[in-house]
Design a protein around this motif. Sequence first.
Motif, PDB file in Angstrom:
ATOM      1  N   LEU A 123      22.159   8.421  -7.975  1.00 20.74           N
ATOM      2  CA  LEU A 123      22.211   6.982  -7.553  1.00 20.74           C
ATOM      3  C   LEU A 123      21.316   7.122  -6.281  1.00 20.74           C
ATOM      4  N   LEU A 124      20.863   7.906  -5.918  1.00 25.11           N
ATOM      5  CA  LEU A 124      19.884   7.943  -4.658  1.00 25.11           C
ATOM      6  C   LEU A 124      18.421   8.600  -5.307  1.00 25.11           C
ATOM      7  N   GLN A 125      18.390   8.674  -6.497  1.00 24.29           N
ATOM      8  CA  GLN A 125      16.926   9.093  -6.924  1.00 24.29           C
ATOM      9  C   GLN A 125      16.078   7.879  -6.582  1.00 24.29           C
ATOM     10  N   PRO A 126      16.349   6.435  -6.935  1.00 18.66           N
ATOM     11  CA  PRO A 126      15.245   5.609  -6.665  1.00 18.66           C
ATOM     12  C   PRO A 126      14.801   5.618  -5.159  1.00 18.66           C
ATOM     13  N   ALA A 127      15.672   5.661  -4.354  1.00 17.96           N
ATOM     14  CA  ALA A 127      15.531   5.660  -2.903  1.00 17.96           C
ATOM     15  C   ALA A 127      14.661   7.093  -2.514  1.00 17.96           C
ATOM     16  N   ALA A 128      14.945   8.065  -2.895  1.00 16.88           N
ATOM     17  CA  ALA A 128      14.043   9.268  -2.986  1.00 16.88           C
ATOM     18  C   ALA A 128      12.628   9.069  -3.461  1.00 16.88           C
ATOM     19  N   HIS A 129      12.493   8.248  -4.543  1.00 12.14           N
ATOM     20  CA  HIS A 129      11.050   8.228  -5.213  1.00 12.14           C
ATOM     21  C   HIS A 129      10.488   7.161  -4.190  1.00 12.14           C
ATOM     22  N   ALA A 130      11.017   6.154  -3.807  1.00  9.52           N
ATOM     23  CA  ALA A 130      10.535   5.234  -2.929  1.00  9.52           C
ATOM     24  C   ALA A 130       9.882   5.774  -1.645  1.00  9.52           C
ATOM     25  N   LEU A 131      10.801   6.569  -1.287  1.00 10.72           N
ATOM     26  CA  LEU A 131      10.176   7.194   0.023  1.00 10.72           C
ATOM     27  C   LEU A 131       8.857   8.321  -0.022  1.00 10.72           C
ATOM     28  N   LEU A 132       9.152   8.858  -1.331  1.00 10.78           N
ATOM     29  CA  LEU A 132       8.008  10.071  -1.572  1.00 10.78           C
ATOM     30  C   LEU A 132       6.568   9.277  -2.033  1.00 10.78           C
ATOM     31  N   GLN A 133       6.980   7.797  -2.581  1.00 13.18           N
ATOM     32  CA  GLN A 133       5.709   6.976  -2.894  1.00 13.18           C
ATOM     33  C   GLN A 133       5.367   6.309  -1.621  1.00 13.18           C
ATOM     34  N   SER A 134       5.984   6.052  -0.742  1.00 15.79           N
ATOM     35  CA  SER A 134       5.546   5.633   0.507  1.00 15.79           C
ATOM     36  C   SER A 134       4.619   6.516   1.311  1.00 15.79           C
ATOM     37  N   VAL A 135       5.021   8.016   1.116  1.00 18.40           N
ATOM     38  CA  VAL A 135       4.170   8.812   1.769  1.00 18.40           C
ATOM     39  C   VAL A 135       2.710   8.863   1.355  1.00 18.40           C
ATOM     40  N   GLN A 136       2.667   9.221  -0.192  1.00 14.09           N
ATOM     41  CA  GLN A 136       1.608   9.066  -1.139  1.00 14.09           C
ATOM     42  C   GLN A 136       0.626   8.084  -0.749  1.00 14.09           C
ATOM     43  N   ALA A 173       0.654  -6.772  13.194  1.00 14.58           N
ATOM     44  CA  ALA A 173       0.781  -5.357  13.709  1.00 14.58           C
ATOM     45  C   ALA A 173      -0.106  -4.243  13.237  1.00 14.58           C
ATOM     46  N   SER A 174      -0.434  -3.462  14.001  1.00 10.42           N
ATOM     47  CA  SER A 174      -1.543  -2.637  13.987  1.00 10.42           C
ATOM     48  C   SER A 174      -1.360  -1.454  12.747  1.00 10.42           C
ATOM     49  N   VAL A 175      -2.150  -1.108  12.409  1.00 11.77           N
ATOM     50  CA  VAL A 175      -1.851   0.375  11.466  1.00 11.77           C
ATOM     51  C   VAL A 175      -1.001   1.326  12.460  1.00 11.77           C
ATOM     52  N   GLY A 176      -1.239   1.644  13.418  1.00 12.71           N
ATOM     53  CA  GLY A 176      -0.619   2.563  14.245  1.00 12.71           C
ATOM     54  C   GLY A 176       0.960   2.284  14.373  1.00 12.71           C
ATOM     55  N   PHE A 177       1.163   0.895  14.508  1.00 13.30           N
ATOM     56  CA  PHE A 177       2.483   0.562  14.588  1.00 13.30           C
ATOM     57  C   PHE A 177       3.216   0.760  13.275  1.00 13.30           C
ATOM     58  N   HIS A 178       2.574   0.226  11.890  1.00 15.97           N
ATOM     59  CA  HIS A 178       3.409   0.563  10.984  1.00 15.97           C
ATOM     60  C   HIS A 178       3.670   1.895  10.788  1.00 15.97           C
ATOM     61  N   LEU A 179       2.795   2.852  11.138  1.00 10.73           N
ATOM     62  CA  LEU A 179       3.013   4.347  10.979  1.00 10.73           C
ATOM     63  C   LEU A 179       4.102   4.701  11.794  1.00 10.73           C
ATOM     64  N   LYS A 180       4.120   4.663  12.857  1.00 14.25           N
ATOM     65  CA  LYS A 180       5.203   4.869  13.725  1.00 14.25           C
ATOM     66  C   LYS A 180       6.391   4.410  13.294  1.00 14.25           C
ATOM     67  N   HIS A 181       6.549   2.885  13.186  1.00 20.11           N
ATOM     68  CA  HIS A 181       7.793   2.111  12.630  1.00 20.11           C
ATOM     69  C   HIS A 181       8.291   2.933  11.504  1.00 20.11           C
ATOM     70  N   LEU A 182       7.512   3.376  10.429  1.00 25.46           N
ATOM     71  CA  LEU A 182       8.076   3.841   9.184  1.00 25.46           C
ATOM     72  C   LEU A 182       8.819   5.239   9.586  1.00 25.46           C
ATOM     73  N   VAL A 195       4.609  -0.010   3.990  1.00 25.77           N
ATOM     74  CA  VAL A 195       3.322   0.533   3.602  1.00 25.77           C
ATOM     75  C   VAL A 195       2.443  -0.715   2.763  1.00 25.77           C
ATOM     76  N   GLY A 196       3.299  -1.743   2.449  1.00 23.70           N
ATOM     77  CA  GLY A 196       2.503  -2.472   1.610  1.00 23.70           C
ATOM     78  C   GLY A 196       1.757  -3.466   2.597  1.00 23.70           C
ATOM     79  N   GLN A 197       2.294  -3.814   4.005  1.00 30.82           N
ATOM     80  CA  GLN A 197       1.546  -4.344   5.272  1.00 30.82           C
ATOM     81  C   GLN A 197       0.576  -3.451   5.590  1.00 30.82           C
ATOM     82  N   LEU A 198       0.709  -2.160   5.391  1.00 30.47           N
ATOM     83  CA  LEU A 198      -0.128  -1.285   5.929  1.00 30.47           C
ATOM     84  C   LEU A 198      -1.561  -1.397   5.200  1.00 30.47           C
ATOM     85  N   LEU A 199      -1.314  -1.617   4.056  1.00 32.83           N
ATOM     86  CA  LEU A 199      -2.592  -1.561   3.005  1.00 32.83           C
ATOM     87  C   LEU A 199      -3.334  -2.871   3.284  1.00 32.83           C
ATOM     88  N   VAL A 200      -2.712  -3.946   3.404  1.00 35.21           N
ATOM     89  CA  VAL A 200      -3.300  -5.232   3.936  1.00 35.21           C
ATOM     90  C   VAL A 200      -4.104  -5.087   5.271  1.00 35.21           C
TER      91      VAL A 200
END
Length: 167
Positions: free
Chosen positions: A19-32, A54-63, A155-160
């Motif tokens: 039941l936690l596989q989708p969450a684990a996959h999403a977190l790993l996808q976020s790093v990638q 928000a800055s890129v730095g903020f998003h990275l620290k916030h993650l 991560v989506g906001q980071l991309l933009v």
Amino acid sequence: MSSTQEYWLSGPIPDVPALLQPAAHALLQSVQEAKEYLSEFPEDKLWEKPFGRASVGFHLKHLTGVLDRLLTYAKEETLTDAQFQYLKNEGNGENAPTSQQLIADFETKVGQALKCFKTIPETTLTNERFVGRKKLPTTVIGLLFHAAEHSQRHVGQLLVTVSVLKG
């Protein structure tokens, strides 16, 4: 796994409850994706706020910070003074690490999250938990799912933001 293949197509992560596989996959996808999007990112733009966003730095620290706080709540613990201080400084670029160090910090926190996931019996996923000073109600799985979807959102906001700043 190739960098173009998404984690949810890579099969189960050993010892993570089904039941936690989708969450684990999403977190790993976020790093990638964070690594991919910040490849060749100009370091001098790390704390720029295009269009007042928000800055890129903020998003990275916030993650990293949000994942840490949500894991704390999932363990039925309260936030520490260090966690509150980190939260207060997520948008502060003074003496901040490089983008690559911020990504490494997030990747380390995701690794800690996956270790935590492996210790959670599925029978406890609907156990009630409380968030913040107001003690807002949720469940263990609610917290862990939110950690994953919140990471994907940032991560989506980071991309933009990266796209705008790279021109």
